[in-house]
Design a protein around this motif. Structure first.
Motif, PDB file in Angstrom:
ATOM      1  N   ASP A 281       0.822  -1.202   0.000  1.00  0.00           N
ATOM      2  CA  ASP A 281       0.000   0.000   0.000  1.00  0.00           C
ATOM      3  C   ASP A 281       0.859   1.255   0.000  1.00  0.00           C
ATOM      4  O   ASP A 281       1.919   1.317   0.636  1.00  0.00           O
ATOM      5  CB  ASP A 281      -0.906   0.031   1.230  1.00  0.00           C
ATOM      6  CG  ASP A 281      -1.998  -1.036   1.179  1.00  0.00           C
ATOM      7  OD1 ASP A 281      -2.412  -1.381   0.057  1.00  0.00           O
ATOM      8  OD2 ASP A 281      -2.390  -1.522   2.254  1.00  0.00           O
ATOM      9  N   ILE A 282       0.365   2.274  -0.702  1.00  0.00           N
ATOM     10  CA  ILE A 282       0.946   3.606  -0.656  1.00  0.00           C
ATOM     11  C   ILE A 282       0.185   4.404   0.397  1.00  0.00           C
ATOM     12  O   ILE A 282      -1.037   4.524   0.303  1.00  0.00           O
ATOM     13  CB  ILE A 282       0.826   4.322  -2.018  1.00  0.00           C
ATOM     14  CG1 ILE A 282       1.495   3.493  -3.113  1.00  0.00           C
ATOM     15  CG2 ILE A 282       1.421   5.721  -1.949  1.00  0.00           C
ATOM     16  CD1 ILE A 282       1.204   4.002  -4.509  1.00  0.00           C
ATOM     17  N   PRO A 283       0.853   4.919   1.420  1.00  0.00           N
ATOM     18  CA  PRO A 283       0.134   5.726   2.411  1.00  0.00           C
ATOM     19  C   PRO A 283      -0.625   6.862   1.724  1.00  0.00           C
ATOM     20  O   PRO A 283      -0.085   7.561   0.875  1.00  0.00           O
ATOM     21  CB  PRO A 283       1.262   6.266   3.302  1.00  0.00           C
ATOM     22  CG  PRO A 283       2.321   5.216   3.213  1.00  0.00           C
ATOM     23  CD  PRO A 283       2.267   4.731   1.798  1.00  0.00           C
ATOM     24  N   GLY A 284      -1.890   6.991   2.044  1.00  0.00           N
ATOM     25  CA  GLY A 284      -2.721   7.993   1.402  1.00  0.00           C
ATOM     26  C   GLY A 284      -3.538   7.450   0.250  1.00  0.00           C
ATOM     27  O   GLY A 284      -4.416   8.142  -0.268  1.00  0.00           O
ATOM     28  N   GLY A 285      -3.256   6.194  -0.166  1.00  0.00           N
ATOM     29  CA  GLY A 285      -4.057   5.588  -1.228  1.00  0.00           C
ATOM     30  C   GLY A 285      -3.222   5.070  -2.373  1.00  0.00           C
ATOM     31  O   GLY A 285      -2.172   5.620  -2.701  1.00  0.00           O
ATOM     32  N   GLY A 286      -3.671   3.989  -2.989  1.00  0.00           N
ATOM     33  CA  GLY A 286      -2.958   3.383  -4.104  1.00  0.00           C
ATOM     34  C   GLY A 286      -2.145   2.182  -3.665  1.00  0.00           C
ATOM     35  O   GLY A 286      -1.992   1.895  -2.470  1.00  0.00           O
ATOM     36  N   ARG A 287      -1.624   1.466  -4.650  1.00  0.00           N
ATOM     37  CA  ARG A 287      -0.918   0.221  -4.365  1.00  0.00           C
ATOM     38  C   ARG A 287       0.181  -0.003  -5.405  1.00  0.00           C
ATOM     39  O   ARG A 287      -0.018   0.255  -6.589  1.00  0.00           O
ATOM     40  CB  ARG A 287      -1.907  -0.950  -4.377  1.00  0.00           C
ATOM     41  CG  ARG A 287      -1.375  -2.228  -3.739  1.00  0.00           C
ATOM     42  CD  ARG A 287      -2.533  -3.170  -3.450  1.00  0.00           C
ATOM     43  NE  ARG A 287      -2.102  -4.385  -2.776  1.00  0.00           N
ATOM     44  CZ  ARG A 287      -1.865  -4.474  -1.476  1.00  0.00           C
ATOM     45  NH1 ARG A 287      -2.024  -3.402  -0.714  1.00  0.00           N
ATOM     46  NH2 ARG A 287      -1.466  -5.619  -0.929  1.00  0.00           N
ATOM     47  N   LEU A 288       1.317  -0.471  -4.935  1.00  0.00           N
ATOM     48  CA  LEU A 288       2.431  -0.813  -5.812  1.00  0.00           C
ATOM     49  C   LEU A 288       2.536  -2.334  -5.921  1.00  0.00           C
ATOM     50  O   LEU A 288       2.208  -3.066  -4.978  1.00  0.00           O
ATOM     51  CB  LEU A 288       3.752  -0.257  -5.269  1.00  0.00           C
ATOM     52  CG  LEU A 288       3.877   1.261  -5.164  1.00  0.00           C
ATOM     53  CD1 LEU A 288       5.271   1.634  -4.635  1.00  0.00           C
ATOM     54  CD2 LEU A 288       3.621   1.938  -6.501  1.00  0.00           C
ATOM     55  N   TYR A 289       3.027  -2.794  -7.095  1.00  0.00           N
ATOM     56  CA  TYR A 289       3.166  -4.223  -7.348  1.00  0.00           C
ATOM     57  C   TYR A 289       4.602  -4.516  -7.774  1.00  0.00           C
ATOM     58  O   TYR A 289       5.156  -3.821  -8.628  1.00  0.00           O
ATOM     59  CB  TYR A 289       2.213  -4.670  -8.460  1.00  0.00           C
ATOM     60  CG  TYR A 289       0.762  -4.422  -8.121  1.00  0.00           C
ATOM     61  CD1 TYR A 289       0.016  -5.384  -7.453  1.00  0.00           C
ATOM     62  CD2 TYR A 289       0.154  -3.220  -8.450  1.00  0.00           C
ATOM     63  CE1 TYR A 289      -1.321  -5.159  -7.137  1.00  0.00           C
ATOM     64  CE2 TYR A 289      -1.176  -2.978  -8.125  1.00  0.00           C
ATOM     65  CZ  TYR A 289      -1.904  -3.950  -7.475  1.00  0.00           C
ATOM     66  OH  TYR A 289      -3.214  -3.713  -7.148  1.00  0.00           O
ATOM     67  N   LEU A 290       5.178  -5.550  -7.178  1.00  0.00           N
ATOM     68  CA  LEU A 290       6.492  -6.036  -7.577  1.00  0.00           C
ATOM     69  C   LEU A 290       6.289  -7.268  -8.439  1.00  0.00           C
ATOM     70  O   LEU A 290       5.718  -8.267  -7.985  1.00  0.00           O
ATOM     71  CB  LEU A 290       7.340  -6.371  -6.352  1.00  0.00           C
ATOM     72  CG  LEU A 290       8.741  -6.929  -6.637  1.00  0.00           C
ATOM     73  CD1 LEU A 290       9.601  -5.891  -7.365  1.00  0.00           C
ATOM     74  CD2 LEU A 290       9.418  -7.370  -5.345  1.00  0.00           C
ATOM     75  N   VAL A 291       6.752  -7.191  -9.696  1.00  0.00           N
ATOM     76  CA  VAL A 291       6.526  -8.259 -10.677  1.00  0.00           C
ATOM     77  C   VAL A 291       7.877  -8.753 -11.183  1.00  0.00           C
ATOM     78  O   VAL A 291       8.772  -7.956 -11.481  1.00  0.00           O
ATOM     79  CB  VAL A 291       5.667  -7.749 -11.849  1.00  0.00           C
ATOM     80  CG1 VAL A 291       5.487  -8.838 -12.906  1.00  0.00           C
ATOM     81  CG2 VAL A 291       4.299  -7.278 -11.347  1.00  0.00           C
ATOM     82  N   GLN A 292       8.011 -10.078 -11.279  1.00  0.00           N
ATOM     83  CA  GLN A 292       9.248 -10.688 -11.752  1.00  0.00           C
ATOM     84  C   GLN A 292       9.078 -11.185 -13.175  1.00  0.00           C
ATOM     85  O   GLN A 292       8.070 -11.808 -13.528  1.00  0.00           O
ATOM     86  CB  GLN A 292       9.647 -11.856 -10.845  1.00  0.00           C
ATOM     87  CG  GLN A 292      10.968 -12.506 -11.224  1.00  0.00           C
ATOM     88  CD  GLN A 292      11.386 -13.599 -10.255  1.00  0.00           C
ATOM     89  OE1 GLN A 292      10.658 -13.910  -9.312  1.00  0.00           O
ATOM     90  NE2 GLN A 292      12.563 -14.182 -10.484  1.00  0.00           N
ATOM     91  N   HIS A 293      10.105 -10.920 -14.014  1.00  0.00           N
ATOM     92  CA  HIS A 293      10.163 -11.414 -15.387  1.00  0.00           C
ATOM     93  C   HIS A 293      11.492 -12.143 -15.535  1.00  0.00           C
ATOM     94  O   HIS A 293      12.515 -11.517 -15.833  1.00  0.00           O
ATOM     95  CB  HIS A 293      10.087 -10.267 -16.399  1.00  0.00           C
ATOM     96  CG  HIS A 293       8.872  -9.414 -16.273  1.00  0.00           C
ATOM     97  ND1 HIS A 293       7.718  -9.645 -16.981  1.00  0.00           N
ATOM     98  CD2 HIS A 293       8.630  -8.304 -15.512  1.00  0.00           C
ATOM     99  CE1 HIS A 293       6.815  -8.727 -16.680  1.00  0.00           C
ATOM    100  NE2 HIS A 293       7.346  -7.896 -15.786  1.00  0.00           N
ATOM    101  N   GLY A 294      11.517 -13.431 -15.311  1.00  0.00           N
ATOM    102  CA  GLY A 294      12.783 -14.163 -15.357  1.00  0.00           C
ATOM    103  C   GLY A 294      13.722 -13.645 -14.276  1.00  0.00           C
ATOM    104  O   GLY A 294      13.411 -13.707 -13.088  1.00  0.00           O
ATOM    105  N   ASP A 295      14.883 -13.126 -14.712  1.00  0.00           N
ATOM    106  CA  ASP A 295      15.851 -12.586 -13.756  1.00  0.00           C
ATOM    107  C   ASP A 295      15.594 -11.116 -13.439  1.00  0.00           C
ATOM    108  O   ASP A 295      16.310 -10.535 -12.614  1.00  0.00           O
ATOM    109  CB  ASP A 295      17.276 -12.729 -14.316  1.00  0.00           C
ATOM    110  CG  ASP A 295      17.711 -14.183 -14.439  1.00  0.00           C
ATOM    111  OD1 ASP A 295      17.200 -15.010 -13.658  1.00  0.00           O
ATOM    112  OD2 ASP A 295      18.541 -14.480 -15.314  1.00  0.00           O
TER     113      ASP A 295
END
Length: 244
Positions: free
Chosen positions: A26-40
């Protein structure tokens, strides 16, 4: 995780089907971040908007090296707005002397968690450097609390000089926000701002706020095929210079 939460995670992963969803925060104040993996490789997304990718770090590193090359004197103190994947921090560590102080302002707790977890092989030992401290705060708040406290302020918290990650970031780039940055800098200090795109109106705002401005294009991937990223190097002018 609840059934509803598991279902949500499955939808999120399917929506990012070109990679594997590693985590989100979560981003404080609203919103969301995503960590995505593509191979290495890894990328950090805001919704479907890419904020950064591990395969492209040239301009993030240049944000630090261009500034550090201009610093003189002993015991420089710099503020980095946004930890990201640690590329700017790593470049600053390499370029700065042993008596430097590096403050990293990071708003999103998950970013720091990723730096010590799934991105640890990218971030390395940067967070263990005794010169480095993490301020879990909005970089805007760190800036307004300072008076002539930094030799340089480096901002890479959005994809350019507008509030992408959070609308509150508009405060960093508006006229009074830029004046606050100037007040937080020591005489002759540098405000450096990273952007994925050019913005002539931002250069004008920097000058209005009391900076002399240099705009530098950086080849984003080393091939020259992609649009260049932009770094503004804004030097805080003395009051006497503003009167001329």
């Amino acid at each position: 995780m609840t059934v509803a939460g598991l279902a949500s995670a499955v939808v999120e992963e399917e929506d990012r089907s070109s990679g594997v969803l590693v985590d989100s925060g979560d981003i404080p104040g609203g919103g969301r971040l995503y960590l995505v993996q593509h191979g290495d490789d890894y990328e950090i997304l805001l919704g479907d908007e890419q904020l950064m990718g591990s395969w492209a770090s040239r301009s993030e590193e240049a944000l630090a090296t261009l500034v550090c090359d201009r610093l003189d004197g002993h015991a420089p103190r710099i503020l980095i707005g946004g930890l990201g994947m640690g590329f700017t921090l790593a470049a600053a560590r390499s370029a700065l002397p042993s008596d430097a102080t590096i403050v990293v302002a990071e708003l999103v707790p998950a970013i720091v968690g990723w730096a010590r977890g799934p991105l640890a092989h990218i971030v390395g030992d940067s967070l263990e450097d005794p010169r480095v401290s993490i301020a879990m705060r909005d970089v805007h708040d760190v800036i307004v609390d300072e008076r002539a406290g930094f030799d340089a302020i480096l901002l890479d918290v959005d994809n350019g000089p507008d509030g992408l990650v959070t609308a509150a970031n508009e405060r960093l780039y508006c006229n009074w926000g830029l004046r606050a940055a100037r007040a937080a800098l020591r005489p002759g200090g540098t405000l450096a701002v990273w952007s994925a795109y050019a913005d002539d109106t931002f250069s004008d705002r920097l000058r209005t706020a009391g900076f002399s401005v240099e705009e530098i294009n950086v080849d984003s991937d080393g091939t020259g095929k992609e649009p260049p990223h932009v770094i503004w190097l804004a030097t805080a002018q003395a009051p006497s210079d503003l009167d001329n």
